[in-house]
Design an enzyme around this catalytic site. Sequence first.
Site, short mmCIF file in Angstrom:
data_model
loop_
_atom_site.label_atom_id
_atom_site.label_comp_id
_atom_site.label_asym_id
_atom_site.label_seq_id
_atom_site.Cartn_x
_atom_site.Cartn_y
_atom_site.Cartn_z
N LEU A 1 110.14 52.17 -31.07
CA LEU A 1 109.27 53.32 -30.97
C LEU A 1 107.80 52.90 -30.94
O LEU A 1 107.33 52.15 -31.78
CB LEU A 1 109.51 54.27 -32.14
CG LEU A 1 108.70 55.57 -32.15
CD1 LEU A 1 109.57 56.74 -32.62
CD2 LEU A 1 107.46 55.45 -33.04
N GLU B 1 94.60 63.49 -39.03
CA GLU B 1 94.91 62.10 -38.71
C GLU B 1 94.02 61.60 -37.58
O GLU B 1 93.46 62.38 -36.81
CB GLU B 1 96.39 61.95 -38.31
CG GLU B 1 97.36 62.29 -39.43
CD GLU B 1 98.79 61.92 -39.10
OE1 GLU B 1 99.40 61.18 -39.88
OE2 GLU B 1 99.29 62.37 -38.04
N ASP C 1 100.83 55.69 -32.21
CA ASP C 1 99.38 55.73 -32.05
C ASP C 1 98.79 54.51 -31.34
O ASP C 1 99.09 53.37 -31.70
CB ASP C 1 98.69 55.79 -33.41
CG ASP C 1 99.19 56.92 -34.29
OD1 ASP C 1 100.16 57.59 -33.92
OD2 ASP C 1 98.59 57.11 -35.36
#
Length: 496
Positions: free
Chosen positions: A45, A223, A48
């Site tokens: 995976l 975030e 960011d």
Amino acid sequence: MLNWTREEKYTKLSDVSKEDYDHLVEKVKNSKWRQTYHIQPKTGLLNDPNGLIYHDGKYHIFHQWFPLGAVHGIKYWYHYTSEDLLRFDDLGIALGPDTPYDSHGVYSGSAFDYDGKLHLMYTGNVRDSNWTRTSNQLIAVQQEDGSFEKSDAPIIIGSPAGYTEHFRDPKVWKENDTYYAIFGIQRDNETGTAIIYESKNIKDWNLKGELKTNLNQFGYMWECPDLFKLNEKDVFVFSTQGIAEQESKFQNIYQSGYIIGQLDLDELTMNHDDFKELDQGFDFYAPQTFLDKNGNRLLIGWMGLPETEYATDNEGWAHCLTIPRELTIEDGKLKQRPLKALEQLRTNKETAEGYANKHSVKLHPYEGKQFELIIDILENDASEIYFDVRVSKKCATHIIYNTETKQLTLDRYESGIISELNQKQTRETILEEELKQLRIFSDTSSLEIFVNDGECVFSSRIFPDENAVNFKTSTESGQVYLKFTKYSITTGIEEL
């Protein structure tokens, strides 16, 4: 989505046999959904984008990575370099969870120059035996051989008073002789905000304070904060969690957006306009910006979302990064345009123009899944226009424009496997101007749709069948005169 135990999610790559990992690599390579000109994970995976910077003649792009499957497990930083943001050198793992201060994951952060050397600041995630989290902030410095050496101890240990353990994602910048770092954080009352630290020497950091905006009850966590100047304005980009859907706004599980205004860095106050989403598509989160070699502000995002299933999950991988976008502020609005250098990937130009109406659907038998398609609307007296992309007998992704309301809708109900995974299959926005142009970047399993020369963008993953390569147009009533310019795109990133 496969069910993973906590132990499996926190298994390090070094604890897996070479034979087992090589098997996963081959499985991922055989996926029919692999992209061709987007950065994607070798296995597992991707999330960011981190550490985006132009330094010493090269661009550096890092991304969050869990190597063993399509789940959010223990995180690494994966590293690429490029001279042009078109072709990339794969440098592999830059940072791993290998110290007592980041033992449960190397979380997001940023890159900056200090004394001519490339530095990374990132959040180290640590869990104790009760699974209680501690967030540490660390620095790593690139060595002459290209590797990164971590600081002996965190520059910041734990969270400041008044805030929870959700403290992460530093973005560093320099003004005059001072370095600043902005972090996403959660207050003790479980609302999101951002705080800023400052330092003269990057070793000793002091809490300057909380950024004061009028968004005091705006979600439970912020975030990936990013604060920068653009066209004499201050722009604050961040990703917020816990915002309720409002008509055509905030339709994804989490949102990424921005505010524009003027920042008083001494008082940490920002007078600003309303929060606006950066992307109206299904799959976009955690963007980060940086300056290119000419001083232009670029943005790259994660083309995906947390807590969302994707068609590739059972194949052992998920997600990709967006193409780079250049940011400008024009007439008080933030615009995003595809990196101009991407035009160098164009091949095999095709053009056509003509009328489409309700009774005469125009089918364009374009070959290939990797293309850039520019649609210019030259005349329009239709009530509603339908653009169908990546069309086969069974699949199509629909773009619908209502002339009266100026509503633009992306509908992927028939886009393929993705339609089985999410309840709501449309994303909408109201344009400020009449629709004049669509610029569509299609890769094997994604679409990035730029509207009206950067007014808005729809980024989405799609998973149609192998024959979904065509394009067609029609109207509800009336007719529209269109010009089409289509380019095939050669791969800019070698398969890992």
